[in-house]
Design a protein around this motif. Sequence first.
Motif: not given
Length: 163
Positions: A70-83, A99-107
């Motif tokens: 839905e939102s590229p901003a959500a990807v950015e937010l999740l990337t920042e929250a991942f730690p 890259e880890f976030l995307v691979e993690f969610v796809e998996t």
Amino acid sequence: MTTMPAEANFSELINKPKDTVARMQVTARKGLRLHRRDAEDLYLTTAARADQVGDVLDSTTRMFVALMKESPAAVELLTEAFPEAFPWVRFLPTGAVREFLVEFVETLRASSDLGTVEPIAQIITEWKHTAEIYADPELYAALTADHGDKGYGDVPAPEVVSE
């Protein structure tokens, strides 16, 4: 804080099954870790509880996939929250965290469809090892060094062994 399941020896389940199974009902996780001497521990829970865990994993995964689509901003937010979920990602370059976030969610999505968590655990392990390399400057330097013309050449494909 993680709530641990009740624990028992496998022999207790064999010798006193009703008493042993009853112990799992009083824990928050509604499960019982069964220790075995000569093999990996087992985890005993009800089928309904296992189905609930699967449903939660599936719905959470679908939510993250939808959010990321839905939102590229959500990807950015999740990337920042991942730690917060994986503190060791702080050693990864920013692009690698994404890259880890995307691979993690796809998996997660693919694993949820298959009803298995092993691929998710494998992805986490692989990325954690990658972070360990970035965290160790000597190891990182050794693995990324240009070894010049040492003539190592191509590595041949391994032989196929027929059974």
